[in-house]
Design a protein around this motif. Structure first.
Motif, mmCIF file in Angstrom:
data_model
loop_
_atom_site.group_PDB
_atom_site.id
_atom_site.type_symbol
_atom_site.label_atom_id
_atom_site.label_comp_id
_atom_site.label_asym_id
_atom_site.label_seq_id
_atom_site.Cartn_x
_atom_site.Cartn_y
_atom_site.Cartn_z
ATOM 1 N N ASN A 218 0.745 -1.024 -0.324
ATOM 2 C CA ASN A 218 -0.010 0.234 -0.182
ATOM 3 C C ASN A 218 0.814 1.126 -0.032
ATOM 4 O O ASN A 218 1.134 2.167 1.019
ATOM 5 C CB ASN A 218 -0.632 0.121 1.106
ATOM 6 C CG ASN A 218 -0.418 0.283 2.337
ATOM 7 O OD1 ASN A 218 1.319 -0.928 2.776
ATOM 8 N ND2 ASN A 218 -1.037 0.408 3.682
ATOM 9 N N THR A 221 -1.306 4.558 -0.257
ATOM 10 C CA THR A 221 -2.190 5.262 1.235
ATOM 11 C C THR A 221 -1.322 4.827 2.376
ATOM 12 O O THR A 221 -1.596 6.098 3.343
ATOM 13 C CB THR A 221 -2.830 4.610 1.327
ATOM 14 O OG1 THR A 221 -2.959 2.746 1.501
ATOM 15 C CG2 THR A 221 -3.823 4.549 0.160
ATOM 16 N N HIS A 222 0.275 4.588 1.728
ATOM 17 C CA HIS A 222 1.116 4.628 3.741
ATOM 18 C C HIS A 222 2.390 5.504 2.613
ATOM 19 O O HIS A 222 3.375 4.232 2.455
ATOM 20 C CB HIS A 222 1.269 3.188 3.863
ATOM 21 C CG HIS A 222 2.317 3.597 5.464
ATOM 22 N ND1 HIS A 222 1.953 4.002 6.686
ATOM 23 C CD2 HIS A 222 3.472 3.695 5.705
ATOM 24 C CE1 HIS A 222 2.578 3.413 7.319
ATOM 25 N NE2 HIS A 222 3.852 3.676 6.105
ATOM 26 N N LYS A 262 -1.779 7.081 5.877
ATOM 27 C CA LYS A 262 -3.316 7.125 5.709
ATOM 28 C C LYS A 262 -3.938 6.265 6.184
ATOM 29 O O LYS A 262 -4.946 5.953 6.539
ATOM 30 C CB LYS A 262 -4.235 7.286 4.757
ATOM 31 C CG LYS A 262 -3.499 8.816 3.642
ATOM 32 C CD LYS A 262 -3.936 8.569 2.558
ATOM 33 C CE LYS A 262 -4.223 9.653 1.248
ATOM 34 N NZ LYS A 262 -4.815 9.618 -0.221
ATOM 35 N N GLU A 263 -2.712 5.700 6.116
ATOM 36 C CA GLU A 263 -2.815 3.731 7.080
ATOM 37 C C GLU A 263 -1.288 3.048 7.617
ATOM 38 O O GLU A 263 -0.550 4.208 6.457
ATOM 39 C CB GLU A 263 -3.469 3.362 5.732
ATOM 40 C CG GLU A 263 -3.135 2.416 4.767
ATOM 41 C CD GLU A 263 -3.738 1.870 4.097
ATOM 42 O OE1 GLU A 263 -5.270 1.544 3.979
ATOM 43 O OE2 GLU A 263 -3.672 0.939 3.367
#
Length: 568
Positions: A218, A221-222, A262-263
């Motif tokens: 990811n 998002t990361h 974000k995560e």
């Protein structure tokens, strides 16, 4: 100088170009993989943990994948034999490049051993890094169960570690048993250890399934190195990504140089890349071996067995559908001696339209040939030729082949020079048998045969053949077609052919060792501005001298193309 360069290019250019391409591809694979794991965003956290060990281990693995796939291809003998045929590969340079298949197999094997050492050393460093730089922030990324875990436990309790140790042991056995001294002294050790490659590839498939190294899935998002809020000081490894609790998310967003996660990061095992490299060559090799097994599953019929002087046995055999070209060789298997050993022998007589039998000459030297000799001649001290309908029971023999060799090219030159040492004359004996049936349909217009032996009795192996061909060419008014030179190196007992029928050989028998420079000069003077094919099957010392002469000859405008007989 121009002629020397031309001679060198004729003998060395093609194989050197192939080596350059192989090195370039290997270097590109190493560098591309190294850069990917050192700067790829999906490996950011893994690289922070393992450092240079990660990059080197994965880069060396890429080169290993390449060579583990290429090392099988030169051993597909039937495929190479088909490609060597003039209809499939029209270029003589391309066919001569196929003659280097065994050398390329050895080069790939050595490369596998070298990069395996690099790969193992890098992973030993990685095992220490997994223990020392254990990450509390990314538990899924760890292989170690806790910080400071003994690296030896990681190696001996994980699938990649255990399979890696076994692969190293197999490679060590195969590499050491492939040395020249072991192959000469005890060929059986080389044969059995080399067949461990089957186990090697099976364990290699299991080795890559371990999944010790993971990548981030990811990245969008990361982003690597992004700031995570409300993070505790759990490890010094990620302290640079920590944010004071007084900072709010709104304040962080106003800082353009800071990226907020974000995560959490998610990690996943790699899909095994080795499968993609090895599957196709392995399937091709297995299919070729299956074809060879089916083709050689029926035993041959032994037509005659003849004992020649100096412990040489001639075998005449018959097999349905067997076709061969002059210069090719077969693999002979005798289950009564050993079910798994196959020994290479050059054909000394090929099947023809008038005669379907084929023959080989075996020099009794070593355990295998001695056992075979005892089975073929039990309590017999004389030659035996029995009609096929009344022959006694011989041991079962199986033949795999035929397979191609450089000697097939003898007919594709206008002038050829065949140099043989002792029993190394066998590939050229088949050429002489073929010319006895007719020479006009071939391109070959002049053949030099230089045969060097220690004992006079050795020349009797093919004395009748040489004399028959000599008489045939004289009858056809082509006395210059065949030039025979026999060298007897044992000067202690000077002898000559006493039989009247061998008079043509008596005048061509010379005492002492050949002076290769003088011979080449004479051949070059008689064949100016031509390409001459030189074929050698004999001791390494003779082979090296001839190879050097072919590369450096610079007289009469003659170019000598060197071809070394080698069983692959």
């Amino acid at each position: 100088m121009g002629l020397v360069l031309r001679s060198w290019a004729a003998n060395e250019a093609a194989k050197h170009c192939a080596v350059v391409v192989w090195v370039a591809v290997s270097a590109w694979l190493f560098w591309r993989t190294f850069r990917l794991f050192s700067s790829g965003p999906q490996y950011y956290y893994l690289h922070q943990m393992l450092g240079l060990g990660l990059c080197i281990s994965r880069a060396s693995a890429s080169v290993l994948n390449l060579n583990c796939s290429l090392v099988l291809l030169p051993m597909c003998r039937s495929i190479l034999t088909v490609l060597r045929g003039t209809q499939q590969v029209n270029s003589r340079k391309a066919r001569r490049l196929l003659d280097k298949s065994k050398t390329f197999h050895v080069v790939c094997g050595v490369s596998i051993c070298v990069f395996s050492v690099v790969h193992v050393c890098a992973h030993l460093v990685n095992a220490v890094s997994f223990s020392v730089r254990y990450s509390d922030d990314f538990p899924a990324l760890n292989v170690a169960q806790h910080r400071g875990q003994d690296p030896r436990i990681l190696i001996l309790t994980t699938v990649p570690g255990i399979t890696g140790v076994i692969l190293v042991l197999i490679l060590f056995l195969m590499f050491t048993a492939s040395s020249y001294s072991i192959r000469v002294c005890n060929y059986e050790i080389f044969w059995y250890t080399h067949n461990l490659f089957i186990l090697f590839y099976i364990i290699l498939m299991l080795h890559v399934v371990g999944g010790a190294l993971k990548y981030q899935t990811n990245v969008d998002t990361h982003p690597p190195g992004c700031i995570r809020t409300n993070q505790t000081n759990s490890s010094s490894y990620t302290s640079s990504n920590q944010v004071p609790e007084t900072q709010t998310k709104a304040e962080l967003k106003e800082m353009p140089h800071i990226t907020v996660c974000k995560e959490d990061a998610h990690f996943q095992h790699h899909f095994p890349q080795t499968w993609l490299w090895v599957t196709a060559p392995l399937c091709l090799y297995c299919a070729e071996r299956l074809y060879r097994y089916i083709r050689g599953s029926a035993p041959v019929t032994v037509v005659s067995v003849i004992r020649h002087p100096c412990d040489v046995i001639e075998l005449r055999m018959l097999k349905s559908g067997f076709k061969a070209r002059p210069g090719q060789y077969i693999l002979l298997n005798c289950p009564s001696v050993s079910s798994f050993e196959n020994h290479a022998f050059t054909l000394t007589a090929c099947p023809t339209q008038n005669k379907e039998t084929f023959g080989i000459h075996i020099r009794v030297l070593g355990d295998w040939t001695e056992c075979l000799s005892e089975l073929l001649f039990p309590a017999l001290n004389h030659s035996e030729i029995l009609p096929i309908m009344h022959q006694r029971t011989y041991p079962k023999l199986y033949v795999d082949g035929p397979f191609g060799t450089p000697s097939e090219e003898v007919f594709n030159y206008e002038v050829s020079v065949c140099v043989a040492g002792g029993i190394g004359v066998t590939p050229f004996a088949c050429v002489l048998h073929t010319l006895l049936g007719g020479w006009s349909q071939y391109r070959l217009r002049r053949l030099y045969v230089v045969w060097v032996c220690r004992e006079l009795q050795c020349f009797y192996w093919f004395a009748n053949l040489l004399c028959d061909l000599h008489h045939k060419l004289w009858e056809e008014n082509r006395p210059d077609y065949l030039n025979i030179r026999l060298y007897l190196t044992n000067t202690q007992q000077l002898q000559s052919f006493s039989e009247e029928r061998f008079r043509p050989l008596s005048s061509r028998l010379l005492i002492g060792r050949p002076r290769w420079k003088d011979i080449f000069g004479e051949i070059g003077q008689s064949n100016q501005h031509k390409k001459v094919g030189v074929f050698c099957c004999g001791p390494k010392s003779v082979s090296r001298e001839l190879h050097k002469l072919c590369n450096s000859f610079s007289a009469s405008g003659t170019v000598f193309e060197y071809n070394k007989e080698s069983f692959s």
